[in-house]
Design a protein around this motif. Structure first.
Motif, PDB file in Angstrom:
ATOM      1  N   SER A   7      64.628  32.565  69.456  1.00 29.68           N
ATOM      2  CA  SER A   7      65.715  33.234  68.745  1.00 29.68           C
ATOM      3  C   SER A   7      65.877  32.618  67.362  1.00 29.68           C
ATOM      4  CB  SER A   7      67.018  33.091  69.532  1.00 29.68           C
ATOM      5  OG  SER A   7      68.081  33.718  68.845  1.00 29.68           O
TER       6      SER A   7
ATOM      7  N   ASP B 109      74.567  37.900  68.639  1.00 27.62           N
ATOM      8  CA  ASP B 109      74.623  37.196  69.917  1.00 27.62           C
ATOM      9  C   ASP B 109      76.039  36.995  70.429  1.00 27.62           C
ATOM     10  OD1 ASP B 109      75.643  35.308  68.208  1.00 27.62           O
ATOM     11  OD2 ASP B 109      74.061  33.822  68.548  1.00 27.62           O
TER      12      ASP B 109
ATOM     13  N   THR C  49      70.643  37.721  65.024  1.00 25.11           N
ATOM     14  CA  THR C  49      69.429  36.998  65.409  1.00 25.11           C
ATOM     15  C   THR C  49      68.291  37.980  65.667  1.00 25.11           C
ATOM     16  OG1 THR C  49      70.000  37.046  67.761  1.00 25.11           O
ATOM     17  CG2 THR C  49      70.769  35.148  66.491  1.00 25.11           C
TER      18      THR C  49
END
Length: 971
Positions: A698, A738, A691
């Motif tokens: 995001s 993430d 990301t």
């Protein structure tokens, strides 16, 4: 009128509607039914009573023996409703909650079983339950009795001896496996139950007087059998059959998991594979039992297509048929011709053959298996429909036959009254009508069974001598002269050489090491094979190709069984090997592809892109998501299977050249999309999703695969490499994944691409998926495996050589993020529409072409290298690329296509070449590529005799001079 009068009226009407011979027994039985019980029944239930009692002596006896049973069933309303999934367990638990001791348990089990069997039979005979409800209800009832009895007995035994534990101190439970129809949730009304007892680990109980786990569970198993099987004043709950356990009746009653695995690995027999298809945990530790069954799956379902199962099941059926004949059981609806067992054999032979490859076939329910076979095209849909309807008819008949007296029988009754009962239960006016319907269904089942199981006969129609003659030749009993004479008569031009090859195979190490069964299969096959090869084209060239394949698969004799069982597959094998040594090599390297020879309708009909995606998706869904090795095998098999279909269609002339390349390109693209998806899942499971933050939000980053060369231009051949470039996004801030183990996005994409290349190029038992060339990436070998979009753009606009822009003409995105694909296409368009000095561009393109010619051309008198020699494929490609680079600034429509044929049309439309010139180049290009394809199927390099395509070659060379000018003298 009193409240009971409507019910009485309905009751009398129902009795009057019965056939005359059945009325009187019902009237007599009803005399013992007191008015209080009648008033407690709902009107539909009371109205159903005469027909139910007329059809079942068992229900009548049970209700008359225990009027409270009938009253309780009436009052509870249970006759009119189906139970939820845990209904039997819940009720039985309530019945046994306060029990103490084996005698009380036995009594409770038998009374509960009687109540619920009356209820199940009543609902079935009244038409209130579908067949599936009845079968699943009977199975659930048996399972509830097994599981609850085991729980009670285990608790009482623990109080005496302590808890059984393994060496690590973990408590152990016994597992009960239900086999046969109990395992498949298809138990019939008066069936016995086939069980196997096992436990996870050796050890001891933790009581003051420890017992070894084996002894503890043996005692528990004996008590469980007694609780279910022993005859008491209340009767019997279920007959228990333990003969399916390892070593049968001579084996231990209870076996450890390790003992089970060793037994099936070393001594398991074919019929035990058949038995384990339906095995299911029905008592004890369900989780550990499920793990055991998963461990046993490789014994049941072989990784290859196991056509040896056909022989085994045919032999089993022959034993059954002899027993039927010996005992006069022709009217046995289970074992006789056209009976239930034949339908089961049809379904289960496909499961054993294909279950190792098709996880969807690993089902216990027969009807679900038949439906799956039809969906996969293994059975015609009409056959599946007829077999399913016949199965339902026979299973209803089986249950209603057994409901007459709660007796395990499959023999049609001889008593006239019982025949009428059975006909009435099945909804027919008389037994003769029922019998006609039964005979019709059995005939259909026989026909389908024979289609699957009747052994094919070797030899040609009306020819009784050749098979024996060729068998003698193969066995080595014929003299050399006799062998040569017979082979010459069979069609071989070099019979002595053919005999030498056959003799070498006969005495090879692989053949000498065959088991007796394998040797028998080979001995049956060889006369048919030799005859088929001799009757085909080029028998002397075909024989060594086929013999090489046989030698490679000799130890996996299921493939020999396949060819024995399917003469059509044998014929297709010979035909394809005669036409193409490349196909012969593919079959030799990957004999699993022999399965494709069974059906010419699919063999010569390659799948389109959508069908390819569906097939691959379905196959991958059958593989556990964490099993990358098996996923890789599925990808390889899918690619090889579909390449074979394309090659077969190509060889037969069923598809034109351009469509061949389209099919091969579709296969590669579908595979690449799947590989990217699998690789992304595996890498993101570890690191999370890549990301970046854009305007505080995001945003997930993507990757695309940019294809160059033959894949990029829709011109893939059978052995083509994939020229690939990988481009990822890198916009925004905080470029990190993430997940729990975050990494920088460039690291994520680098590892993603490494995983993609690993999946594509790693050799496995299924071979290599595709060879991959990544040298066209920015900076070539010195560059990173994956580039950001910005880096790719900068390189193409400011650093790339002219030859790299030529390559870009044939590039396109074939997998990955759609919005990133649009961005890459925009960069490609920007690069290719730049204005260029035509003279400088022509010189650079010409110099690169001359350099290639010096390095790669054949340079052999009388030989034409189709790709690299003057006037060949590369000349046409370079002219097209020069035309696009020179004209795209004024004619951006040139960038719509990447294949040479359509680009030639576009170049003609924009005026760079005439329509005549475009036609000359297109015709030459098609002729060259057709020749390349043919040579590839013959495993020959892309070279031919110079005079073969001399006209096309001269015209292309002339156009090169006209459009590109003379080559530089210094190169």
């Amino acid at each position: 009128m009193t409240p009971s009068e409507p019910s009485q009226s309905a009751l009398h009407e129902a009795v009057a509607s019965l056939p005359e011979p059945l009325r009187e027994p019902v009237r007599i039985a009803l005399q013992g039914l007191d008015s209080e019980t009648q008033r407690s029944a709902a009107e539909p239930v009371l109205a159903s009573l005469p027909a139910v009692w007329a059809c079942s002596n068992f229900i009548t006896r049970a209700c008359r023996r225990d009027p409270k049973l009938l009253e309780e069933l009436f009052e509870s309303g249970d006759l009119e409703r189906s139970y939820p999934a845990d209904g039997y367990r819940t009720r039985l638990h309530q019945w046994t909650a306060e029990l103490s001791g084996a005698a009380a348990l036995k009594a409770a089990l038998r009374r509960f079983r009687c109540r619920e069997m009356v209820r199940i039979a009543w609902r079935d005979l009244a038409g209130w339950a579908e067949l599936d409800d009845t079968l699943q209800g009977l199975s659930a009832l048996a399972e509830a009795c097994i599981n609850q009895a085991l729980a009670c007995l285990h608790e009482w035994l623990r109080e005496q001896w302590g808890t059984p534990r393994d060496a690590a101190g973990e408590p152990q439970q016994m597992i009960v496996l239900g086999m046969g129809k109990l395992g498949g949730r298809e138990l019939n009304f008066s069936s016995d139950i086939d069980l196997i007892f096992c436990y996870p680990e050796p050890g001891h109980t933790d009581g003051t007087r420890p017992l070894a786990n084996e002894e503890y569970f043996t005692r528990l198993g004996r008590q469980l059998i007694a609780a279910l099987d022993e005859q008491t004043p209340d009767g019997q709950a279920f007959r228990v059959d333990m003969r399916l356990r390892p070593y049968g009746q001579s084996g231990p009653l209870v076996t450890s998991f390790n003992g089970m695995e060793i037994y099936y690995q070393t001594q398991g027999r074919e019929w035990e594979r058949y038995a384990l298809i339906k095995a299911r945990v029905v008592g004890g530790d369900y989780e550990r039992g499920g793990q055991l069954l998963e461990e046993l799956m490789p014994f049941v379902y072989r990784r290859y297509l196991d056509y040896g199962a056909m022989e085994s099941l045919r032999a089993m059926k022959a034993l059954v048929a002899r027993e039927v004949q010996r005992k006069g059981l022709e009217d046995n609806i289970k074992l006789g011709r056209g009976g239930i067992r034949e339908i089961e054999f049809i379904a289960q032979v496909f499961q054993l053959i294909r279950g190792g490859q098709e996880r969807a076939l690993r089902r216990r329910g027969l009807l679900a298996v038949l439906d799956c076979l039809a969906a996969q095209g293994q059975l015609p849909r009409f056959a599946q429909n007829e077999l399913s309807q016949a199965y339902r008819f026979l299973r209803r008949l089986e249950n209603r036959l057994q409901m007459i007296d709660d007796r395990q029988t499959h023999e049609l009754p001889s008593d006239a009254l019982d025949r009428l009962r059975l006909a009435h239960a099945m909804g027919y006016p008389d037994y003769a009508t029922l019998r006609r319907q039964l005979d019709g269904w059995r005939q259909k089942v026989q026909e389908h069974f024979d289609q699957v199981f009747v052994a094919p006969q070797g030899g040609s129609a009306g020819d009784d001598t050749e098979p024996d003659a060729l068998a003698e030749l193969w066995q080595g009993t014929a003299t050399a002269d006799e062998a040569a004479e017979r082979l010459a008569a069979a069609g071989f031009e070099k019979p002595a050489e053919a005999h030498e090859r056959l003799t070498a195979l006969h005495h090879s190490h692989g053949c000498r090491a065959l088991s007796a069964q394998g040797r028998n299969r080979l001995d049956r096959l060889m006369p048919m094979l030799v005859r088929a090869i001799g009757g085909g084209r080029c028998p002397d060239a075909t024989l060594p190709r086929v013999l090489q394949l046989l030698e490679s698969v000799a130890q996996r004799t299921a493939y020999l069984a396949l060819l024995n069982e399917h003469p059509l597959a044998l014929s297709q094998l010979v035909q394809l090997c005669a036409g193409s040594p490349w196909i012969a090599q593919q079959l030799t390297r990957h004999p699993i592809l022999l399965d494709e020879l069974l059906d010419p309708r699919t063999l010569y009909a390659p799948l389109g892109r959508d069908a390819l995606q569906r097939e691959l998706t379905q196959r991958l869904e059958d593989v556990p998501p964490t099993d990358l090795e098996q996923q890789m095998e599925v990808l390889r098999h899918c690619k090889q299977t579909n390449n074979l279909r394309v090659a077969a269609a190509d060889l037969s002339g069923a598809v034109p050249l351009m469509v061949v390349s389209d099919y091969l390109t579709d296969i590669a693209e579908v595979v690449l999309e799947a590989v990217l998806s699998l690789a992304w899942r595996h890498v993101s499971d570890r690191y999370g999703q890549p990301t970046g933050r854009v305007n505080g939000a995001s945003v997930q980053q993507g990757l695309v695969i940019l294809a160059y060369g033959k894949l990029g231009s829709f011109e893939l051949g059978y052995g083509s490499d994939l020229d690939l470039v990988f481009i990822h996004e890198a916009h925004g801030e905080q470029q990190m994944t993430d997940g729990a183990r975050p990494v920088d996005n460039p690291v994520f994409f680098a590892r993603l691409v490494q995983r993609i290349i690993h999946i594509l190029t790693t050799p496995t038992p299924g071979g290599v998926l595709y060879a991959v060339d990544t040298r066209l990436r920015p900076s070539g070998k010195a560059g990173l495996l994956t580039s950001s979009l910005e880096a790719f753009s900068h390189y193409q606009l400011h650093q790339a050589w002219t030859w790299e822009h030529q390559a870009l003409v044939r590039s396109r995105v074939v997998a990955g993020s759609p919005h990133l694909a649009k961005a890459v296409e925009a960069i490609r368009r920007q690069v290719l529409t730049r204005r260029r000095d035509s003279q400088s561009l022509r010189r650079e393109v010409r110099q690169m072409r001359e350099r290639m010619r010096r390095e790669k051309a054949a340079d052999q008198p009388g030989v034409f290298d189709l790709k690299q020699d003057r006037g060949g494929i590369a000349d046409i490609e370079f002219m097209v690329q020069y035309g696009v680079l020179a004209c795209a600034a004024e004619n951006p429509a040139l960038l719509r296509y990447t294949d040479n044929i359509r680009l030639l049309d576009e170049l003609s439309s924009c005026g760079w070449i005439s329509a005549k010139q475009a036609q000359v180049l297109a015709e030459a290009y098609r002729a060259y590529r057709a020749c390349v394809h043919r040579l590839a199927l013959q495993e020959q390099p892309a070279r031919t005799a110079a005079e073969t395509l001399q006209t096309q070659r001269d015209r292309v060379a002339e156009l090169w001079l006209e459009l590109m000018g003379a080559d530089d003298e210094n190169g």
